[in-house]
Design an enzyme around this catalytic site. Structure first.
Site, PDB file in Angstrom:
ATOM      1  N   ASP A  18       0.850  -1.187   0.000  1.00 37.91           N
ATOM      2  CA  ASP A  18       0.000   0.000   0.000  1.00 37.91           C
ATOM      3  C   ASP A  18       0.888   1.241   0.000  1.00 37.91           C
ATOM      4  O   ASP A  18       1.635   1.476   0.960  1.00 37.91           O
ATOM      5  CB  ASP A  18      -0.874  -0.046   1.268  1.00 37.91           C
ATOM      6  N   ILE A  19       0.834   2.011  -1.046  1.00 40.81           N
ATOM      7  CA  ILE A  19       1.734   3.179  -1.199  1.00 40.81           C
ATOM      8  C   ILE A  19       1.560   4.177  -0.060  1.00 40.81           C
ATOM      9  O   ILE A  19       2.507   4.908   0.269  1.00 40.81           O
ATOM     10  CB  ILE A  19       1.500   3.850  -2.567  1.00 40.81           C
ATOM     11  N   VAL A  41      -6.048   4.008  -5.881  1.00 40.99           N
ATOM     12  CA  VAL A  41      -4.958   4.594  -5.072  1.00 40.99           C
ATOM     13  C   VAL A  41      -5.299   6.043  -4.682  1.00 40.99           C
ATOM     14  O   VAL A  41      -4.932   6.502  -3.597  1.00 40.99           O
ATOM     15  CB  VAL A  41      -3.611   4.498  -5.829  1.00 40.99           C
ATOM     16  N   ASP A  42      -6.074   6.706  -5.522  1.00 40.89           N
ATOM     17  CA  ASP A  42      -6.507   8.083  -5.226  1.00 40.89           C
ATOM     18  C   ASP A  42      -7.325   8.088  -3.930  1.00 40.89           C
ATOM     19  O   ASP A  42      -7.086   8.884  -3.011  1.00 40.89           O
ATOM     20  CB  ASP A  42      -7.361   8.572  -6.410  1.00 40.89           C
ATOM     21  N   SER A 125      -2.558   4.544 -14.248  1.00 45.41           N
ATOM     22  CA  SER A 125      -3.505   4.247 -15.347  1.00 45.41           C
ATOM     23  C   SER A 125      -3.850   2.780 -15.523  1.00 45.41           C
ATOM     24  O   SER A 125      -4.667   2.451 -16.386  1.00 45.41           O
ATOM     25  CB  SER A 125      -2.983   4.774 -16.700  1.00 45.41           C
ATOM     26  N   VAL A 128      -8.514   1.594 -12.931  1.00 43.79           N
ATOM     27  CA  VAL A 128      -9.770   2.107 -13.517  1.00 43.79           C
ATOM     28  C   VAL A 128      -9.554   2.582 -14.957  1.00 43.79           C
ATOM     29  O   VAL A 128     -10.397   2.391 -15.825  1.00 43.79           O
ATOM     30  CB  VAL A 128     -10.301   3.286 -12.649  1.00 43.79           C
TER      31      VAL A 128
HETATM   32  N1  APR Z   1      -1.224   1.451  -3.085  1.00 44.44           N
HETATM   33  C1  APR Z   1      -0.585   1.201  -4.253  1.00 44.44           C
HETATM   34  N2  APR Z   1      -1.211   0.924  -5.411  1.00 44.44           N
HETATM   35  C2  APR Z   1      -2.569   0.899  -5.376  1.00 44.44           C
HETATM   36  C3  APR Z   1      -3.321   1.159  -4.202  1.00 44.44           C
HETATM   37  C4  APR Z   1      -2.589   1.440  -3.024  1.00 44.44           C
HETATM   38  N3  APR Z   1      -3.200   1.700  -1.852  1.00 44.44           N
HETATM   39  N4  APR Z   1      -4.652   1.064  -4.515  1.00 44.44           N
HETATM   40  C5  APR Z   1      -4.722   0.748  -5.823  1.00 44.44           C
HETATM   41  N5  APR Z   1      -3.483   0.636  -6.340  1.00 44.44           N
HETATM   42  C6  APR Z   1      -3.074   0.299  -7.717  1.00 44.44           C
HETATM   43  C7  APR Z   1      -4.076  -0.411  -8.575  1.00 44.44           C
HETATM   44  O1  APR Z   1      -4.104  -1.804  -8.263  1.00 44.44           O
HETATM   45  C8  APR Z   1      -3.478  -0.144  -9.949  1.00 44.44           C
HETATM   46  O2  APR Z   1      -2.422  -1.065 -10.200  1.00 44.44           O
HETATM   47  O3  APR Z   1      -2.839   1.519  -8.390  1.00 44.44           O
HETATM   48  C9  APR Z   1      -2.868   1.258  -9.802  1.00 44.44           C
HETATM   49  C10 APR Z   1      -3.671   2.362 -10.468  1.00 44.44           C
HETATM   50  O4  APR Z   1      -5.059   2.052 -10.383  1.00 44.44           O
HETATM   51  P1  APR Z   1      -6.164   3.187 -10.029  1.00 44.44           P
HETATM   52  O5  APR Z   1      -5.987   3.585  -8.618  1.00 44.44           O
HETATM   53  O6  APR Z   1      -7.474   2.628 -10.466  1.00 44.44           O
HETATM   54  O7  APR Z   1      -5.740   4.434 -10.930  1.00 44.44           O
HETATM   55  P2  APR Z   1      -5.913   4.675 -12.505  1.00 44.44           P
HETATM   56  O8  APR Z   1      -6.019   3.402 -13.267  1.00 44.44           O
HETATM   57  O9  APR Z   1      -4.808   5.637 -12.851  1.00 44.44           O
HETATM   58  O10 APR Z   1      -7.331   5.395 -12.605  1.00 44.44           O
HETATM   59  C11 APR Z   1      -7.454   6.671 -12.038  1.00 44.44           C
HETATM   60  O11 APR Z   1      -9.327   6.007 -10.745  1.00 44.44           O
HETATM   61  O12 APR Z   1      -9.459   6.096  -8.494  1.00 44.44           O
HETATM   62  C12 APR Z   1      -9.800   6.749  -9.636  1.00 44.44           C
HETATM   63  O13 APR Z   1      -9.848   9.058  -8.999  1.00 44.44           O
HETATM   64  C13 APR Z   1      -9.136   8.089  -9.742  1.00 44.44           C
HETATM   65  O14 APR Z   1     -10.477   8.719 -11.604  1.00 44.44           O
HETATM   66  C14 APR Z   1      -9.186   8.296 -11.225  1.00 44.44           C
HETATM   67  C15 APR Z   1      -8.930   6.901 -11.772  1.00 44.44           C
END
Ligand code: APR
Length: 176
Positions: A18-19, A41-42, A125, A128
């Site tokens: 978890d980052i 992760v957001d 990316s 989602v």
């Molecule tokens: N720590 C590290 N990595 C994480 C965590 C965490 N706590 N939670 C999720 N991830 C990973 C996911 O498994 C994926 O490999 O982060 C990577 C990016 O996934 P997303 O968080 O879905 O981000 P993204 O694909 O860039 O989509 C961004 O999603 O959450 C929304 O607000 C955000 O609209 C934006 C979109």
């Protein structure tokens, strides 16, 4: 000496977890263009940083895809958060690769601008936004490899399959 110049080449590493738990100078957030939080992760970063983060982000006026903005880390161990907006995958012929590379480049430049030495990236990316994990990891590693802007770069993987992809890339890219 200008920020980020004449330093050694950054050491790259892969961690699974978890980052939001990492004690680094900069944690990079895979945000959306509103910068007001979301899922993935957001969502995790906003939950861990606390409500001051979204309050601060409201003053930033959003962020364009491929660009990045920096905020304090608030409740995180990290001193700063770089919020970057990755491209939504649209099949690979709409400039996604360059936009993703721009996220990594811009995040490093912002980190160096505040004198940060250590930075942690999620797999931008690939959740989602649907970017294929292997292609995204190749862009991530190729974009930051050789950087002298920071001293260490951690690729934080949230699952074993992503970790295996990064591990293989870093093994291949190690100097002979
Ligand atoms: N720590 C590290 N990595 C994480 C965590 C965490 N706590 N939670 C999720 N991830 C990973 C996911 O498994 C994926 O490999 O982060 C990577 C990016 O996934 P997303 O968080 O879905 O981000 P993204 O694909 O860039 O989509 C961004 O999603 O959450 C929304 O607000 C955000 O609209 C934006 C979109």
């Amino acid at each position: 000496m200008a920020q980020g110049m004449n330093k050694d080449i950054a050491v790259l590493s892969v961690v699974e977890g978890d980052i939001t738990t990492l004690d680094v100078d900069v944690v990079v957030n895979a945000a959306n263009s509103s910068l007001l939080g979301g899922g993935g992760v957001d969502g995790a970063i906003h939950r861990a940083a606390g409500p001051e983060l979204v309050h601060h982000c409201r003053q930033l006026g959003g962020c364009r895809t491929g660009e990045a903005k920096i905020t304090p880390g608030f409740g995180l161990l990290a001193r700063w958060i770089v919020h970057t907006v990755g491209p939504v995958w649209k099949g690979g012929h709409k400039g996604e690769a360059e936009l993703l590379a721009s996220c990594y480049r811009g995040s490093l430049e912002l980190a160096a601008s505040v004198g940060a030495r250590t930075i942690a990236f999620p797999a931008i990316s690939t959740g989602v936004y649907g970017y294929p994990a292997a292609a995204a990891a190749e862009i991530a590693v190729r974009t930051v490899a050789g950087s002298r802007l920071v001293s260490s770069i951690h690729f934080v993987c949230f699952d074993a399959s992503t970790r295996r992809i990064y591990k293989a890339l870093l093994t291949d890219s190690e100097p002979a």
